[in-house]
Scaffold this motif. Structure first.
Motif, short mmCIF file in Angstrom:
data_model
loop_
_atom_site.label_atom_id
_atom_site.label_comp_id
_atom_site.label_asym_id
_atom_site.label_seq_id
_atom_site.Cartn_x
_atom_site.Cartn_y
_atom_site.Cartn_z
N SER A 1 0.77 -1.22 -0.05
CA SER A 1 -0.01 0.09 0.10
C SER A 1 0.95 1.32 0.18
CB SER A 1 -0.90 -0.08 1.16
OG SER A 1 -1.54 -1.26 1.22
N TRP A 2 1.86 1.16 0.89
CA TRP A 2 2.75 2.26 0.80
C TRP A 2 3.45 2.84 -0.68
CZ3 TRP A 2 7.95 2.37 -1.11
CH2 TRP A 2 8.75 3.30 -0.50
N PHE A 3 3.59 1.56 -1.26
CA PHE A 3 4.09 1.66 -2.85
C PHE A 3 3.11 2.69 -3.45
CE2 PHE A 3 5.21 1.02 -7.21
CZ PHE A 3 6.31 0.77 -7.11
N PHE A 4 1.86 2.62 -3.42
CA PHE A 4 0.80 3.27 -4.14
C PHE A 4 0.72 4.70 -3.42
CE2 PHE A 4 -0.80 -0.92 -5.15
CZ PHE A 4 -0.88 -0.88 -6.61
N GLU A 5 0.93 4.75 -2.14
CA GLU A 5 0.82 5.83 -1.59
C GLU A 5 2.01 6.93 -1.90
OE1 GLU A 5 1.80 5.97 2.68
OE2 GLU A 5 0.10 7.32 2.96
N THR A 6 3.38 6.27 -2.05
CA THR A 6 4.52 6.91 -2.16
C THR A 6 4.94 7.32 -3.49
OG1 THR A 6 5.61 5.81 -0.54
CG2 THR A 6 6.86 6.86 -1.90
N PHE A 7 4.32 6.40 -4.56
CA PHE A 7 4.54 6.82 -5.94
C PHE A 7 3.54 7.23 -6.77
CE2 PHE A 7 8.01 3.70 -4.86
CZ PHE A 7 9.04 4.45 -5.06
N LEU A 8 2.20 7.38 -6.15
CA LEU A 8 1.05 7.59 -6.76
C LEU A 8 0.33 8.87 -5.95
CD1 LEU A 8 0.51 4.31 -8.40
CD2 LEU A 8 0.27 6.40 -9.75
N LEU A 9 -0.05 8.55 -4.91
CA LEU A 9 -0.88 9.21 -4.03
C LEU A 9 -0.11 10.59 -3.59
CD1 LEU A 9 -3.08 6.90 -2.17
CD2 LEU A 9 -3.54 7.96 -4.28
N LYS A 10 1.08 10.34 -3.11
CA LYS A 10 1.75 11.66 -2.76
C LYS A 10 2.16 12.45 -3.99
CE LYS A 10 3.43 10.20 1.49
NZ LYS A 10 4.59 9.81 2.65
N PRO A 11 2.72 12.00 -4.84
CA PRO A 11 3.04 13.07 -6.19
C PRO A 11 1.86 13.50 -6.97
CG PRO A 11 3.84 10.98 -6.70
CD PRO A 11 3.30 10.82 -5.48
N PHE A 12 0.74 12.75 -6.85
CA PHE A 12 -0.22 13.14 -7.99
C PHE A 12 -1.78 13.46 -7.46
CE2 PHE A 12 2.57 10.19 -10.44
CZ PHE A 12 3.14 11.13 -11.01
N GLN B 1 -8.82 6.09 -2.53
CA GLN B 1 -7.87 7.20 -3.15
C GLN B 1 -7.33 6.85 -4.39
OE1 GLN B 1 -6.06 10.09 0.19
NE2 GLN B 1 -6.43 8.17 1.06
N MET B 2 -6.96 5.57 -4.53
CA MET B 2 -6.30 5.05 -5.76
C MET B 2 -7.41 5.04 -6.82
SD MET B 2 -3.27 4.75 -6.38
CE MET B 2 -3.27 3.89 -7.69
N LEU B 3 -8.73 4.65 -6.36
CA LEU B 3 -9.67 4.30 -7.40
C LEU B 3 -9.99 5.83 -7.82
CD1 LEU B 3 -11.51 1.32 -5.82
CD2 LEU B 3 -10.15 1.32 -7.99
N ASP B 4 -10.05 6.98 -6.76
CA ASP B 4 -10.27 8.09 -7.33
C ASP B 4 -9.50 8.69 -8.40
OD1 ASP B 4 -12.58 8.23 -5.82
OD2 ASP B 4 -11.75 9.44 -4.09
N LEU B 5 -8.13 8.37 -7.97
CA LEU B 5 -7.02 8.84 -8.94
C LEU B 5 -7.15 8.17 -10.37
CD1 LEU B 5 -4.43 10.58 -9.18
CD2 LEU B 5 -3.17 8.58 -8.24
#
Lengths: 453, 453, 453, 453
Positions: C56-67, C119-123
């Protein structure tokens, strides 16, 4: 022409070579005091005395014992004591304890050598021996084995002497040849690559080790090689640009090693006024971690390096030396380049004459590149060049049968290939197909960097 | 009579003692070849050369440097190299690397000794020196320090030579005195105990170390001491009764150590036909674990022990030697007895004359007890006797000021007290109040067992 | 077709795949009790809970935080705690201590996952995001990352459960599919080799990792591959022929490891009546060294293996599993064969359909080969197949910029390539060009042997 | 009155005490989440679940198995799994792997406890059991054993929770009692000493462990004890005076340990803004070495300590806690004082009432001394006080026969005695003669310093 024929023709040359190589071992030890012969700083660095005995053991074990009648060993225990790693011969005295063998004494080891030499020359003189071909072949192998150990004797001794805060010189005189003091420009030379032949076959061009065989086809994409090794000055730019502090430049295992060992510079580098010598600072203990406390002061103080001539000033134009594969790889990444594969290196080297700064020059340090020179230089001698290739068997490789087959084959894992020989190699020992191999963290050999693109 | 007066009166004696002790150090090294001087098998066992130099360093550091005018060191770096553990003087060269100091050479170390001796004799001759009392006091300390190192030189050397599969002898002749071949009966001698004086005070009866002071009262309940040390034969019964396999006989830390080290017998014991020597079995490598594979065969094969005379047959009547505190404690438990406290030991020893098998006898091995003898014997010499007492400060103990105060005091933790001296101690160095100390697992000293009840 | 276009077309599929993969992680944890989620037997085997959080950290770090705008982390500390090895993101909580994180609790980790998913699904739903292409590309990478960790979750858990003398089953039911009980004959299939294409390029055939690129030419001499992996029965013949006692069969580093670890059989093998379970023998402690004492009894007692179903009988016809590269290499040498190079393997696999025994079959053990079958089988699934190739960069390889470039590239040293996937791999995660990599001594993955000639 | 009679009279009390103590163990675990029950940061710190099970194992092994008919164990494997160190019972599951036992689950361990309790109460109810006396005696021992483990459960848990960068609190509320905020003056109280009785005998004054026996005479010279423990504020002066940088203040082994571990402050101390928590600095990894980089900043930043209530501000007036023997000894030397002997401590404590800050107060932290108070305080509770005495057998000590004799006796080497109990001890478990013991480097217990002169 098969192998046996090839070597038979060279018998006279072989006896001469035997005498040359064996004499060379003792000659290399002339500057030593008796106390130096037993030095072993770590498991990897065997004492000079042990090298002298083990190279004799090789002839005793693989030639005199099987091929002479009623062979009487100088001492039965030597079979155990001076066996390096041949399980087929038997168990071995613990490697890390070689420095604890105060007996046999130095004199006794020289007597052992003399006894082996006398019997070897008798054996070589027996032209009708029914195993003549094998004898000649193994003798040649034994001589290359001894040349290999001559280099190790010097690199091991350098490492052991470096532990002494008195910084004793192996050879008191300064490097014996002058060298250019300016750095020659770095130029990349292009190679077309293609489907090329790598490796060699026995009998192709004189001696080779089994690990260089068989010759095989390799496909190489077009590439470029730097025309000379990386210099101390260039490497210092890497250091000043945070090379030892930036994880992104390093392989993961390399970075872990750099942290564990607190590397901040190549082995043997230290800054004047900060070394652990007598006048300057007699209070320091641990060599490798010294540089750690010097971070940030790197530009201020003058660098020195420990050499076989003692502590000498760092020459910026000389090839950088005593770096691990990890450092070589990190430097290359920082420089926007990469290390060559062994096939690329060999392909380029096949076109060059084998000449350069070898042990016979008695410089015992790498030499700076010749002035502006647009073609390839220093592929041979000066520093072993780390390649990007892991040391493994060539397609179709088969080790020799019996204990002698343990020479090279069983090490084909976890090590990296180095090419070209160094300033402490014997020129007769080096060729374009020669594969040296060490572990990625190793720094005590004369190892340097040539860039590729 | 205060200390200064006491020593002043003995000046002539002190100079003679200085010469005797210093000469004794070189005499002990006469049988060595140059190669032996650098041997260091583990961190604890310093090379002979280092002992020769460090004992000179002691005089240089604590006498010549502070008390002579314009003292010029032979080499500034020696302050760092030959400092053992005196943080007050400065940092030290890494202990485990002492064997790597091929330079200074043996000759240079003897020159260092000669230089120190010349200057020390000058200093001792200066009867009007304003620090005369301190000079005499420290000189005496330095001589006891050197006698201590003479014993260590022999025990360290024995350990290092034992790593060599050739089993070299330090001293080729057999033990120089004959001894009883039968085991004398073991008798317990009773002591009434009570509120007794332990320890001594400076000036009481000649020299003492600070750790023997101050004299203080101790209450001891009535006790009994065995009239001689435990013999090899008795210890072998313990082994044959499963002594090394029965956890219930051991302290927890002792059992863990026995497992980790695979102890099956005292250090230096091995069975004939199973040792790793040349003829018998050149394939074995690791000394300490050897006995492991011999379990179950212990009765079959004849035992040998490595000694300063090389491999010799195990003598059943001799005191068992080279056992750790853990083994001594387990043996005592198995025997239904215990180890004495240091107060008990000292109380008994105070009544005995200081005589026995010391280094001057050149036996270099413990000696079997005299025939039927109902009183106490062998308290002094032969083997150091492990006590049940942890090494700590006596009530009221205070270390000397300055670096010299690091001599004894800072080691008062984690070690056990041993008493009585050994067959490699100098008789002038031993007294009833003397406290030796080693860690519970240590086995390389001449350590044995005396039972108490 | 460029990458962005390619992925854009698959958006719908990507969301579905996101949901499938994320759900699969929790589904795999359903059989666990809360206590199992924290198990970490050694540094290499992370706890199930950590895998759930790190993916989950992977999605948070490389997608949610930057985008995403104004992203609010569930807990700031998770950036540090759940970072595996990305130095570009920051330092990491010590790997070997992951089992000490009792907090966040299991419930809190599932809440973390739910928050990320929402949040990923929103993104992913934001079709006009200006970084749309990168988002889709990284999401796909994140899903493959998670499938990789799903396999690790199971292999790590197996290793940790195996430390428990109760031998708890992860999944109580027996392997869910039946299998042939006889061993299918081993046949070598010939390949012509030649100058072939190895590796792939992004966009070639769906997703690939950067370490599979770029596609490049390799020359391969004619070769043959065994039509199925080596079985337990065949491996047992190696054992019975002294495979673990004969140094000549092993690489030097392999033999040293075998000695150090006292290997006598693959990981998880033990003999009935000798295991450390409750009824049989509750007195044993150390798993790996157990087999040592069983040498010589190997034929007598019945072998069992610890599996994700608990202790089960060894099936002779099943592929041997949980062997190190060193064992695979020694076996091949014993069998008169060798391991394939990764280029050989890939060339053969390119012609085969990706089908076999993957995690979805819920067998969780390799499956024996189909009955007499003259063609290639089991290249995919069952066991990862050790190749003779060291893991390095393909010619022209360049890691991605930034922290995400640390994914694969920095590990390109000291490891060996494995191919084909295993019985705990996700079938969607495996392809012919896939390069897995582990260190030569590693045994806790489902690793097996396919011979080449 | 003999022992059996003594205990028989107390049977009713014993049953009540059984219920009180057993209930207390589960009560202490109430604040835990399931995930916390398995935490084991290092070999020495067992998981809460293991403590709960092992204390039950004690009753099962030493009471139910020998003294009930047809006893049926809950699980045969528990004998192996939950044996701590009793070789007489059998081998033990590896201590450092206790955290890997996810099964039995927490629920199963509570069921195990319930089963043991039911059977123990039956056994205690059988007034005519022919081993009645032994049963009562061992039950009492088992309860003291459990109280001992209750303290360990809290100290071990504190250590394990401290590894988590989230700094989880065991008990969320602040310390439950208020305390003086000013430091009470330190006064030395004089004791005359003399020939006193130390230790106790079974039956003297209720329960005692075997290591407190037999009572024996000891001679103590006149001495003085500080009227309260050293405070955090006083200890900080030691730190600010270079206490952690000055070798001359330390025992040699202590200094080596301080260097190796990079100690700069007591365990659990850290400076605000420098800790590895989420907001402040999520990049740090290693707890113990943190303080190293803070040298020189010690005055600047505010100190915090990790407690069972999470991170809390350092209270200067509270007793310093979580120091090793080496630190206690160095502090005392710096302060011009020394640590008391255990005989001195016990002699003084014999005159005091057993009252103070124990676990029942739920403070779980030491408490500052009462305001100006000229007499002795805090000998009991708050912090265990390191003595200068090595832990050994009293004269005449004999361990009990059988496995139960392993409880205390086999640890009588290498450890130091601590006295008086702590803020997490049960008041019923502590008495003047009680001897606790830990290794000199140990810091995870609530250990503090009382000075002597």
């Amino acid at each position: 022409m098969n192998i046996a024929t090839h070597i038979t023709l060279c018998t006279t040359g072989l006896v001469q070579q035997y005498q040359r190589v064996r004499t060379q071992s003792s000659a290399l030890c002339e500057p030593l005091c008796v106390e130096d012969y037993g030095l072993q700083a770590v498991a990897e660095t065997s004492p000079p005395k042990w090298h002298l005995a083990h190279t004799s053991w090789f002839f005793e074990t693989f030639l005199l014992k099987p091929f002479t009648v009623n062979y009487a060993p100088v001492n039965d225990a030597y079979e155990f004591i001076f066996n390096s790693y041949y399980n087929g011969i038997g168990q071995q005295y613990a490697r890390e304890q070689r420095g604890l063998l105060s007996r046999p004494t130095v004199d006794e080891v020289y007597q052992y050598r003399a006894s082996i030499d006398a019997q070897m020359l008798d054996l070589l003189a027996d032209q009708n021996h029914k195993h003549r071909a094998t004898i000649l072949q193994r003798t040649e192998l034994g001589l290359h084995h001894e040349m290999q150990h001559q280099e190790l004797l010097l690199t091991d001794l350098k490492y052991s002497l470096a532990q002494n805060p008195l910084y004793p010189a192996y050879h008191c005189l300064p490097p014996s040849s002058t060298q250019p003091s300016n750095t020659s420009p770095l130029i990349f030379c292009d190679y077309a690559g293609g489907l090329v032949a790598s490796g060699t076959d026995v009998g192709n061009q004189g001696f080779c080790f089994d690990n260089e065989t068989p010759q095989h086809k390799t496909y190489i994409a077009p590439y470029a090689l730097a025309n000379r090794p990386v210099t101390n000055g260039e490497y210092m730019q890497f250091m000043q640009d945070g090379g030892y502090q930036r994880a992104e430049l390093w392989l993961a295992d390399g970075w872990a090693m750099r942290q564990q060992k607190a590397w901040q510079a190549p082995l043997y580098w230290q800054q004047k006024g900060l070394q652990k010598g007598p006048q300057q600072d007699s209070k320091k203990g641990k060599a490798e971690s010294k540089a750690e406390s010097q971070a940030g002061q790197q530009q201020a103080a003058e660098w020195q390096v420990f050499s076989l001539h003692g502590l000498v000033p760092l020459e910026l134009a000389e090839p950088v030396c005593h770096v691990s594969f990890y450092e070589a790889d990190a430097y290359a990444r920082w420089a926007g380049a990469r290390l060559p594969s062994e096939a690329e290196w060999e392909h380029a080297a096949s076109a060059e004459a084998i000449a350069g700064n070898f042990v016979a020059a008695q410089r015992l340090q790498p030499r700076s590149a010749a002035q502006p020179h647009k073609t390839m230089q220093q592929l041979f001698g000066d520093v072993w060049e780390w390649t990007a290739s892991s040391y493994g068997p060539y397609p179709g490789f088969a080790a020799a049968a019996g204990a002698i087959g343990e020479y090279n084959g069983k090490f084909m894992c976890n090590q990296m290939v180095l090419r070209g020989g160094s300033c402490v190699s014997d020129r007769h020992h080096i060729r374009a197909s020669y594969r040296n191999f060490f572990y990625p963290p190793d720094r005590w050999q004369f190892t340097g960097i040539r860039l590729a693109q």
